[in-house]
Design an enzyme around this catalytic site. Structure first.
Site, PDB file in Angstrom:
ATOM      1  N   GLN A 153       9.248  -2.682  16.475  1.00 25.63           N
ATOM      2  CA  GLN A 153      10.050  -3.412  15.489  1.00 25.63           C
ATOM      3  C   GLN A 153      11.223  -2.562  15.008  1.00 25.63           C
ATOM      4  O   GLN A 153      12.331  -3.070  14.803  1.00 25.63           O
ATOM      5  CB  GLN A 153       9.172  -3.806  14.307  1.00 25.63           C
ATOM      6  CG  GLN A 153       9.943  -4.337  13.111  1.00 25.63           C
ATOM      7  CD  GLN A 153       9.029  -4.801  11.997  1.00 25.63           C
ATOM      8  OE1 GLN A 153       8.492  -5.887  12.059  1.00 25.63           O
ATOM      9  NE2 GLN A 153       8.846  -3.981  10.980  1.00 25.63           N
TER      10      GLN A 153
ATOM     11  N   ARG B 266      -3.474  -5.308   6.769  1.00 30.51           N
ATOM     12  CA  ARG B 266      -4.617  -5.925   7.455  1.00 30.51           C
ATOM     13  C   ARG B 266      -5.896  -5.092   7.335  1.00 30.51           C
ATOM     14  O   ARG B 266      -6.976  -5.628   7.561  1.00 30.51           O
ATOM     15  CB  ARG B 266      -4.293  -6.156   8.935  1.00 30.51           C
ATOM     16  CG  ARG B 266      -3.277  -7.262   9.163  1.00 30.51           C
ATOM     17  CD  ARG B 266      -3.089  -7.537  10.645  1.00 30.51           C
ATOM     18  NE  ARG B 266      -2.134  -8.620  10.885  1.00 30.51           N
ATOM     19  CZ  ARG B 266      -0.826  -8.459  10.957  1.00 30.51           C
ATOM     20  NH1 ARG B 266      -0.290  -7.260  10.813  1.00 30.51           N
ATOM     21  NH2 ARG B 266      -0.034  -9.498  11.177  1.00 30.51           N
TER      22      ARG B 266
ATOM     23  N   SER C  29      -2.332  -0.237   6.590  1.00 32.65           N
ATOM     24  CA  SER C  29      -1.841  -1.561   6.949  1.00 32.65           C
ATOM     25  C   SER C  29      -2.425  -2.567   5.978  1.00 32.65           C
ATOM     26  O   SER C  29      -3.574  -2.415   5.534  1.00 32.65           O
ATOM     27  CB  SER C  29      -2.277  -1.918   8.376  1.00 32.65           C
ATOM     28  OG  SER C  29      -2.124  -3.305   8.604  1.00 32.65           O
TER      29      SER C  29
ATOM     30  N   HIS D 254       0.858  -1.180   0.000  1.00 32.93           N
ATOM     31  CA  HIS D 254       0.000   0.000   0.000  1.00 32.93           C
ATOM     32  C   HIS D 254       0.902   1.241   0.000  1.00 32.93           C
ATOM     33  O   HIS D 254       2.141   1.125  -0.049  1.00 32.93           O
ATOM     34  CB  HIS D 254      -0.943  -0.018   1.211  1.00 32.93           C
ATOM     35  CG  HIS D 254      -0.247  -0.268   2.518  1.00 32.93           C
ATOM     36  ND1 HIS D 254       0.629   0.634   3.070  1.00 32.93           N
ATOM     37  CD2 HIS D 254      -0.280  -1.343   3.355  1.00 32.93           C
ATOM     38  CE1 HIS D 254       1.096   0.154   4.207  1.00 32.93           C
ATOM     39  NE2 HIS D 254       0.573  -1.051   4.406  1.00 32.93           N
TER      40      HIS D 254
ATOM     41  N   GLY E 114       9.201   1.227   8.721  1.00 31.35           N
ATOM     42  CA  GLY E 114       8.180   2.205   9.052  1.00 31.35           C
ATOM     43  C   GLY E 114       8.073   2.428  10.556  1.00 31.35           C
ATOM     44  O   GLY E 114       8.154   1.477  11.339  1.00 31.35           O
TER      45      GLY E 114
ATOM     46  N   HIS F 211       4.059   1.314   2.294  1.00 23.24           N
ATOM     47  CA  HIS F 211       5.235   0.614   1.773  1.00 23.24           C
ATOM     48  C   HIS F 211       5.901   1.430   0.657  1.00 23.24           C
ATOM     49  O   HIS F 211       7.124   1.552   0.604  1.00 23.24           O
ATOM     50  CB  HIS F 211       4.829  -0.738   1.176  1.00 23.24           C
ATOM     51  CG  HIS F 211       4.240  -1.714   2.140  1.00 23.24           C
ATOM     52  ND1 HIS F 211       2.921  -2.090   2.089  1.00 23.24           N
ATOM     53  CD2 HIS F 211       4.776  -2.402   3.165  1.00 23.24           C
ATOM     54  CE1 HIS F 211       2.674  -2.980   3.035  1.00 23.24           C
ATOM     55  NE2 HIS F 211       3.785  -3.185   3.720  1.00 23.24           N
TER      56      HIS F 211
HETATM   57  P1  AMP Z   1       4.864  -5.191   6.547  1.00 26.12           P
HETATM   58  O1  AMP Z   1       4.635  -5.578   5.130  1.00 26.12           O
HETATM   59  O2  AMP Z   1       3.604  -4.916   7.297  1.00 26.12           O
HETATM   60  O3  AMP Z   1       5.814  -6.115   7.265  1.00 26.12           O
HETATM   61  O4  AMP Z   1       5.599  -3.783   6.508  1.00 26.12           O
HETATM   62  C1  AMP Z   1       6.817  -3.620   5.826  1.00 26.12           C
HETATM   63  C2  AMP Z   1       7.418  -2.303   6.210  1.00 26.12           C
HETATM   64  O5  AMP Z   1       6.516  -1.259   5.875  1.00 26.12           O
HETATM   65  C3  AMP Z   1       7.653  -2.203   7.731  1.00 26.12           C
HETATM   66  O6  AMP Z   1       8.875  -1.541   7.974  1.00 26.12           O
HETATM   67  C4  AMP Z   1       6.484  -1.392   8.188  1.00 26.12           C
HETATM   68  O7  AMP Z   1       6.732  -0.656   9.366  1.00 26.12           O
HETATM   69  C5  AMP Z   1       6.286  -0.461   7.000  1.00 26.12           C
HETATM   70  N1  AMP Z   1       4.918   0.054   7.005  1.00 26.12           N
HETATM   71  C6  AMP Z   1       3.781  -0.662   7.131  1.00 26.12           C
HETATM   72  N2  AMP Z   1       2.721   0.160   7.174  1.00 26.12           N
HETATM   73  C7  AMP Z   1       3.208   1.422   7.075  1.00 26.12           C
HETATM   74  C8  AMP Z   1       2.614   2.725   7.088  1.00 26.12           C
HETATM   75  N3  AMP Z   1       1.306   2.889   7.198  1.00 26.12           N
HETATM   76  N4  AMP Z   1       3.424   3.788   6.969  1.00 26.12           N
HETATM   77  C9  AMP Z   1       4.774   3.632   6.874  1.00 26.12           C
HETATM   78  N5  AMP Z   1       5.391   2.447   6.862  1.00 26.12           N
HETATM   79  C10 AMP Z   1       4.622   1.354   6.969  1.00 26.12           C
END
Ligand code: AMP
Length: 293
Positions: free
Chosen positions: A162, A195, A193, A35, A156, A38
């Site tokens: 994390q 999710r 997100s 999204h 993020g 990312h």
């Molecule tokens: P994930 O696919 O959820 O593991 O996220 C991959 C990376 O994208 C992680 O470093 C997350 O913190 C970051 N991320 C996820 N959602 C967001 C958001 N809304 N804004 C900024 N970074 C994000």
């Protein structure tokens, strides 16, 4: 045209060639269902490096609930198209066996001696709510750093705890530089997100209550409130007005001195963190108080 690789060994070779050619690599690890949040990380990686590289891997090691892992949205083709659209240089995926060819037992599980210690930032909050989660994160991120050998890695602030765990891991390894990027939000405030796709339209609207609760803590901070308990109660007051939200925690931490337990008394610096569920969809969010969101 983006390079799409389906195997970590091929990604390792691609990254090695880029490094040998003297090019810097900005790396964004993800679990896909990409999204705008990312993509903001990828754009930052592209702006600060010669190449931007993304991994898409729904890492089974970091899921404590089988149903969350099973229902996690997956659409690698759509992810590749989005990444191509922003100029990402390479995207790769893989299987647990592809990432850990020599470390799995006969049942395909990671042998415990290969699990990476996530350090003290894993104590409390997400570490307490999700058994083994940060071991799983540290283990895959350590391996991803080995595969890519990035100059910089982008995470993020959305996953605040994390970002501390991977910052510690990178420091222990001697690199890469970890860059923490701002939270991308939907127009009504809900943190983006993967999710969110699983929320009903109504719950997606209601979930803006989380950002409002963080805003209430920030307003109180701006008005001079420093007491951790009082700031936490401000958030709980707002969240408890949304009956469909099942709160797991609404707490404060000193972002530069992480503690497993909630601090008591006055804070010098504070990040407010919230987790909870709408139905079976678990959401997290946070805000560093006194900073522009
Ligand atoms: P994930 O696919 O959820 O593991 O996220 C991959 C990376 O994208 C992680 O470093 C997350 O913190 C970051 N991320 C996820 N959602 C967001 C958001 N809304 N804004 C900024 N970074 C994000």
């Amino acid at each position: 045209m983006i390079e799409r690789l389906d195997d970590p060994a091929a990604a390792r070779a691609w990254c090695a060639r880029e490094r040998e050619a003297g090019r810097t690599i900005g790396f964004v690890p993800t679990m896909g269902a990409l999204h705008a949040g990312h993509l903001s990380l990828v754009e930052r990686a592209l702006a600060e490096n010669d190449r931007a590289c993304v991994s898409v891997f729904v890492n089974p090691l970091q899921f404590d609930e089988a149903q969350d892992f099973d229902h996690y949205p997956r659409d690698f083709g759509a992810d590749v198209d989005l990444l191509d659209g922003v100029g990402c240089s390479m995207v790769f995926t893989g299987t647990l066996a592809g990432f850990f060819p020599d470390e799995l037992d006969d049942d395909g599980a990671l042998r415990p001696e290969f699990s990476v210690d996530p350090g003290a930032a894993a104590l409390g909050l997400e570490g307490a709510c999700r058994d083994g989660h940060f071991e799983g994160v540290a283990t895959i991120v350590d391996r991803l750093f080995d595969v890519v050998g990035p100059t910089r890695a982008y995470f993020g602030q959305k996953d605040f705890q994390q970002s501390l765990v991977v910052g510690d891991l990178a420091a222990r390894r001697g690199g890469p530089e970890v860059v923490v990027c701002p939270i991308a939000r939907e127009p009504h405030g809900l943190a983006r997100s993967s999710r969110n796709e699983r929320l009903s339209a109504g719950d997606r609207e209601r979930a803006a209550v989380i950002a409002r609760a963080l805003g209430a803590a920030d307003d109180a901070w701006s008005a001079g409130e420093r007491d951790a308990g009082a700031l936490s109660r401000r958030m709980v007051d707002v969240l408890s007005r949304e009956p469909r939200f099942a709160l797991e925690y609404a707490e404060l931490r000193d972002p530069r001195a992480w503690t497993g337990d909630a601090p008591t008394g006055a804070l010098e610096r504070a990040v407010a963190l919230v987790a909870g569920r709408f139905g079976d969809v678990r959401l997290i969010d946070n805000r560093v108080l006194g900073e522009a969101p």
